[in-house]
Write a protein that holds these residues in place. Structure first.
Motif, PDB file in Angstrom:
ATOM      1  N   HIS A 186      42.707  27.463  39.695  1.00 38.44           N
ATOM      2  CA  HIS A 186      43.183  28.257  40.801  1.00 38.44           C
ATOM      3  C   HIS A 186      41.948  29.439  40.783  1.00 38.44           C
ATOM      4  N   PRO A 187      40.826  28.775  41.201  1.00 42.00           N
ATOM      5  CA  PRO A 187      39.614  29.619  41.082  1.00 42.00           C
ATOM      6  C   PRO A 187      39.670  30.822  42.145  1.00 42.00           C
ATOM      7  N   GLY A 188      39.211  31.825  41.370  1.00 43.30           N
ATOM      8  CA  GLY A 188      39.175  33.104  42.351  1.00 43.30           C
ATOM      9  C   GLY A 188      40.641  33.730  42.315  1.00 43.30           C
ATOM     10  N   ASP A 189      41.625  33.427  41.734  1.00 46.63           N
ATOM     11  CA  ASP A 189      42.796  33.950  41.808  1.00 46.63           C
ATOM     12  C   ASP A 189      42.976  35.511  41.315  1.00 46.63           C
ATOM     13  N   PRO A 190      43.103  36.150  42.291  1.00 44.40           N
ATOM     14  CA  PRO A 190      42.914  37.854  41.915  1.00 44.40           C
ATOM     15  C   PRO A 190      43.862  38.397  40.594  1.00 44.40           C
ATOM     16  N   GLU A 191      45.017  37.905  40.407  1.00 45.83           N
ATOM     17  CA  GLU A 191      45.876  38.276  39.339  1.00 45.83           C
ATOM     18  C   GLU A 191      45.219  37.593  38.192  1.00 45.83           C
ATOM     19  N   ALA A 192      44.694  36.373  38.193  1.00 39.09           N
ATOM     20  CA  ALA A 192      44.248  35.744  37.011  1.00 39.09           C
ATOM     21  C   ALA A 192      42.881  36.525  36.667  1.00 39.09           C
ATOM     22  N   LYS A 193      42.208  36.706  37.579  1.00 40.38           N
ATOM     23  CA  LYS A 193      40.809  37.383  37.318  1.00 40.38           C
ATOM     24  C   LYS A 193      41.055  38.875  36.652  1.00 40.38           C
ATOM     25  N   ARG A 194      42.048  39.425  37.223  1.00 34.94           N
ATOM     26  CA  ARG A 194      42.204  40.792  36.653  1.00 34.94           C
ATOM     27  C   ARG A 194      42.946  40.538  35.441  1.00 34.94           C
ATOM     28  N   GLY A 195      43.705  39.693  34.983  1.00 37.01           N
ATOM     29  CA  GLY A 195      44.225  39.653  33.477  1.00 37.01           C
ATOM     30  C   GLY A 195      43.105  39.360  32.698  1.00 37.01           C
ATOM     31  N   ALA A 196      42.389  38.404  33.014  1.00 37.33           N
ATOM     32  CA  ALA A 196      41.149  37.963  31.995  1.00 37.33           C
ATOM     33  C   ALA A 196      40.289  39.029  31.816  1.00 37.33           C
ATOM     34  N   ALA A 197      39.808  39.865  32.941  1.00 33.45           N
ATOM     35  CA  ALA A 197      39.059  41.011  32.726  1.00 33.45           C
ATOM     36  C   ALA A 197      39.650  42.168  31.935  1.00 33.45           C
ATOM     37  N   THR A 198      40.934  42.247  32.200  1.00 37.17           N
ATOM     38  CA  THR A 198      41.846  43.295  31.200  1.00 37.17           C
ATOM     39  C   THR A 198      41.847  42.957  29.827  1.00 37.17           C
ATOM     40  N   THR A 199      42.019  41.646  29.469  1.00 33.24           N
ATOM     41  CA  THR A 199      41.935  41.047  28.110  1.00 33.24           C
ATOM     42  C   THR A 199      40.470  41.221  27.467  1.00 33.24           C
ATOM     43  N   ARG A 200      39.562  41.054  28.202  1.00 40.77           N
ATOM     44  CA  ARG A 200      38.249  41.226  27.711  1.00 40.77           C
ATOM     45  C   ARG A 200      38.014  42.776  27.487  1.00 40.77           C
ATOM     46  N   LEU A 201      38.388  43.550  28.177  1.00 40.92           N
ATOM     47  CA  LEU A 201      38.312  45.244  28.090  1.00 40.92           C
ATOM     48  C   LEU A 201      39.032  45.439  26.768  1.00 40.92           C
ATOM     49  N   LEU A 267      30.940  44.940  37.162  1.00 39.81           N
ATOM     50  CA  LEU A 267      31.764  43.891  37.955  1.00 39.81           C
ATOM     51  C   LEU A 267      33.119  43.479  37.315  1.00 39.81           C
ATOM     52  N   ASP A 268      32.878  43.484  35.899  1.00 37.04           N
ATOM     53  CA  ASP A 268      33.937  43.105  34.888  1.00 37.04           C
ATOM     54  C   ASP A 268      35.125  44.259  35.269  1.00 37.04           C
ATOM     55  N   LEU A 269      34.786  45.434  35.042  1.00 41.82           N
ATOM     56  CA  LEU A 269      35.697  46.513  35.460  1.00 41.82           C
ATOM     57  C   LEU A 269      35.928  46.525  36.969  1.00 41.82           C
ATOM     58  N   PHE A 270      35.405  46.035  37.863  1.00 43.27           N
ATOM     59  CA  PHE A 270      35.776  45.926  39.238  1.00 43.27           C
ATOM     60  C   PHE A 270      37.112  44.945  39.175  1.00 43.27           C
ATOM     61  N   ASP A 271      37.011  43.712  38.182  1.00 46.72           N
ATOM     62  CA  ASP A 271      38.232  42.903  38.330  1.00 46.72           C
ATOM     63  C   ASP A 271      39.193  43.435  37.698  1.00 46.72           C
ATOM     64  N   VAL A 272      39.224  44.360  36.746  1.00 43.50           N
ATOM     65  CA  VAL A 272      40.372  44.946  35.957  1.00 43.50           C
ATOM     66  C   VAL A 272      41.137  45.756  37.054  1.00 43.50           C
ATOM     67  N   VAL A 273      40.351  46.500  37.758  1.00 42.94           N
ATOM     68  CA  VAL A 273      41.183  47.536  39.075  1.00 42.94           C
ATOM     69  C   VAL A 273      41.450  46.523  40.055  1.00 42.94           C
ATOM     70  N   GLY A 274      40.874  45.516  40.583  1.00 42.72           N
ATOM     71  CA  GLY A 274      41.194  44.780  41.753  1.00 42.72           C
ATOM     72  C   GLY A 274      40.310  44.919  42.738  1.00 42.72           C
ATOM     73  N   ALA A 275      40.014  43.845  43.451  1.00 43.83           N
ATOM     74  CA  ALA A 275      39.285  43.979  44.695  1.00 43.83           C
ATOM     75  C   ALA A 275      39.868  44.760  45.819  1.00 43.83           C
ATOM     76  N   ASP A 276      40.938  44.966  46.101  1.00 49.19           N
ATOM     77  CA  ASP A 276      41.622  45.531  47.225  1.00 49.19           C
ATOM     78  C   ASP A 276      41.754  47.074  46.843  1.00 49.19           C
ATOM     79  N   ASP A 277      41.247  47.647  45.762  1.00 45.16           N
ATOM     80  CA  ASP A 277      41.364  48.843  45.444  1.00 45.16           C
ATOM     81  C   ASP A 277      40.063  49.584  46.332  1.00 45.16           C
ATOM     82  N   GLU A 278      40.571  50.738  46.874  1.00 42.16           N
ATOM     83  CA  GLU A 278      39.161  51.305  47.602  1.00 42.16           C
ATOM     84  C   GLU A 278      38.518  51.841  46.942  1.00 42.16           C
TER      85      GLU A 278
END
Length: 292
Positions: A186-201, A267-278
């Motif tokens: 599921h490439p680009g899935d926002p929840e999965a991207k956020r979860g992966a970035a949060t785990t890296r953090l 960019l990694d931190l962007f994924d943690v927060v989520g692209a739809d965040d202002e």
């Protein structure tokens, strides 16, 4: 929340701005640490829990904690209050995938559901507590009438539910693999991207002493590693603008190699927060201006 994190003097915080609030804790209120998060999740099988994540640096945060205590107290025995201090327990806040402070979540039947972010008015707070009490009754966790409008639990795909559970349990390697496996199909899935970035953090900060990391960032403004770690700690504590600003403030004057590292981390931190965040949108626009 937008203070310069690295130079904050915590000793100057006024008592009324404590993340714990100024009223007396409720009889069954709990303070959540990294060690007992899973136990709290497990115990939510029997008791509906309102989880409130906040910080001493949230404007009016202590007053809001007191308002939440008062609202929960009206449903004593039905709703349990659990408090997370994002400054003292940043990895808990990260595991819960908090974007803004304060943040309220529902813990029930071993599941965690976001309720709201930001302080809400007393009448809204009372309405939420009424719905939670009704939900507890519906689920057989207290005596009462079944609701017609209780909040429904958000559903994630089973693979992401599993990955999130691994993350909350502290199995970072397992969580990272689960999120990345999901992204392969599921490439680009926002929840999965956020979860992966949060785990890296969380992996980057696993062995970090929080106070030493903050002190190093404050004492060594020219040390790139210290500043990148400082940005991680900012975000762990829920201070999104501080994290982005710490990186962007250094970007303009940086050489090409340093810029690459700053941009990669941002960019990694962007994924943690989520692209739809202002706040992500604003930081992306600032990054674009600095790049050209």
């Amino acid at each position: 929340m937008t203070d310069a994190y690295g130079v904050m003097d915590f000793s100057s915080l006024k008592k009324e701005n404590s993340a714990a609030g100024t009223s007396q804790p409720l009889a069954d209120e709990v303070s959540v640490s990294e060690q007992d998060l899973q136990g709290l999740i497990d115990s939510s099988q029997q008791q509906l829990t309102l989880l409130l994540v906040t910080s001493a640096r949230v404007q009016g945060g202590a007053s809001f904690v007191d308002a939440v205590r008062a609202a929960v107290g009206r449903h004593a025995g039905t709703i349990r209050l659990a408090l997370v201090d994002a400054d003292q327990q940043p990895r808990v806040a990260a595991a819960l995938r908090v974007q803004s402070l304060p943040a309220a979540m529902l813990m029930m039947k071993g599941q965690i559901q976001p309720l709201f972010e930001g302080a809400v008015a007393d009448d809204q707070l009372q309405s939420v507590m009424e719905q939670l009490a009704q939900l507890a009754a519906q689920e057989g966790m207290s005596v009462g009438e079944a609701p017609s409008d209780a909040p429904a639990a958000a559903q994630l795909p089973p693979e992401l539910e599993h990955a999130t559970t691994l993350l909350q349990n502290g199995d970072l390697a397992g969580a990272q693999k689960a999120f990345e496996d999901y992204l392969e199909t599921h490439p680009g899935d926002p929840e999965a991207k956020r979860g992966a970035a949060t785990t890296r953090l969380m992996e980057r900060t696993r062995e970090v002493d929080l106070q030493e990391g903050r002190r190093a960032a404050a004492d060594a403004p020219e040390d790139l590693d210290a500043q990148l770690l400082g940005a991680d700690l900012d975000l762990l504590g829920g201070h999104v603008d501080d994290a982005f600003g710490r990186i962007l403030d250094r970007y303009a004057a940086a050489d090409a190699e340093t810029r690459d590292r700053l941009r990669e981390r941002l960019l990694d931190l962007f994924d943690v927060v989520g692209a739809d965040d202002e706040r992500v949108g604003a930081a992306r626009r600032r990054l674009a201006r600095l790049m050209f």
